[in-house]
Design a protein around this motif. Structure first.
Motif, short mmCIF file in Angstrom:
data_model
loop_
_atom_site.label_atom_id
_atom_site.label_comp_id
_atom_site.label_asym_id
_atom_site.label_seq_id
_atom_site.Cartn_x
_atom_site.Cartn_y
_atom_site.Cartn_z
N CYS A 47 1.63 -0.74 6.84
CA CYS A 47 1.59 -2.01 6.13
C CYS A 47 1.43 -1.75 4.63
O CYS A 47 1.00 -0.67 4.23
CB CYS A 47 0.42 -2.84 6.65
SG CYS A 47 0.32 -4.50 5.94
N ASP A 49 -0.75 -3.07 2.89
CA ASP A 49 -2.16 -3.28 2.59
C ASP A 49 -2.72 -2.11 1.78
O ASP A 49 -2.59 -0.96 2.18
CB ASP A 49 -2.94 -3.44 3.91
CG ASP A 49 -4.34 -3.97 3.67
OD1 ASP A 49 -4.63 -5.08 4.15
OD2 ASP A 49 -5.14 -3.27 3.01
N GLY A 72 3.00 -6.08 7.37
CA GLY A 72 3.01 -6.25 8.82
C GLY A 72 3.57 -5.06 9.57
O GLY A 72 3.69 -5.08 10.79
N HIS A 100 -3.30 -1.78 11.17
CA HIS A 100 -4.66 -1.71 10.65
C HIS A 100 -5.39 -3.01 10.96
O HIS A 100 -4.78 -4.01 11.33
CB HIS A 100 -4.66 -1.45 9.14
CG HIS A 100 -4.10 -2.59 8.34
ND1 HIS A 100 -4.90 -3.53 7.74
CD2 HIS A 100 -2.83 -2.96 8.09
CE1 HIS A 100 -4.14 -4.41 7.13
NE2 HIS A 100 -2.88 -4.09 7.32
N CYS A 103 -5.19 -7.49 9.22
CA CYS A 103 -3.90 -7.48 8.55
C CYS A 103 -3.55 -8.90 8.07
O CYS A 103 -3.33 -9.81 8.87
CB CYS A 103 -2.81 -6.95 9.47
SG CYS A 103 -1.18 -6.89 8.67
N GLY A 104 -3.47 -9.04 6.76
CA GLY A 104 -3.13 -10.35 6.17
C GLY A 104 -1.74 -10.81 6.54
O GLY A 104 -1.48 -12.01 6.65
N ALA A 105 -0.82 -9.86 6.75
CA ALA A 105 0.54 -10.24 7.13
C ALA A 105 0.56 -10.87 8.52
O ALA A 105 1.24 -11.88 8.75
CB ALA A 105 1.46 -9.01 7.09
#
Ligand SMILES: [Zn+2]
Length: 156
Positions: A47, A49, A72, A100, A103-105
């Protein structure tokens, strides 16, 4: 070297990362050495991130690993083409997909975030969201168990 050897090297590097004992490297020296060619033994899809820097997570240096990163950590044609380059042209033996926590996605896909081109990017994660059948509790990003269930569906 076999694919199992490469995975073992990455596992050992991850243990060093987890124990806060990363190898000290002189990056300028590594850049000069890598200028002669690259022969990474693995490609990692991760990702974007900022909390999961692939080389650090596996205690690897410049020229040690190909890294493809996208919000993502899903694979589309461009990512798969890059994996084909890594494996068929440059000799990588391992393809690793690294997700991870938090994950914001994934959370954005669950909540169907609308923001410019990010909307289309997150739409690629919808199959994982839809693959989680009836679920107790809210089917939104505030429900950590649902977010984890979606993340689990992204494993392959
Ligand atoms: Zn993420």
């Amino acid at each position: 070297m076999t694919p199992d050897d490469v995975i073992e090297i990455m596992k050992l590097g991850n243990r060093r990362f987890m124990s806060d004992s990363l190898t000290k490297r002189v990056h300028t020296k590594q850049v000069r050495a890598a200028a002669l060619g690259q022969f990474p033994k693995a490609i990692v899809l991760g990702c974007v991130d900022s909390r999961v820097p692939v080389e650090d997570v596996f205690d690897l240096g410049i020229g040690d690993v190909f890294v493809a990163r996208i919000a993502g950590n899903f694979a589309n044609t461009d990512i798969i083409g890059s994996m084909e380059f890594a494996c068929k042209v440059s000799g990588s033996m391992v393809v690793m997909v690294m997700g991870h926590e938090d994950c914001g996605a994934i959370m954005g896909a669950i909540d169907r975030v609308q923001l410019g081109n990010l909307t289309a990017t997150l739409n690629n994660l919808q199959p994982a969201v839809q693959a989680v059948p009836g679920f107790e509790g809210d089917r939104d990003a505030t429900n950590g168990k649902f977010v984890q269930a979606v993340a689990d569906k992204m494993s392959f």
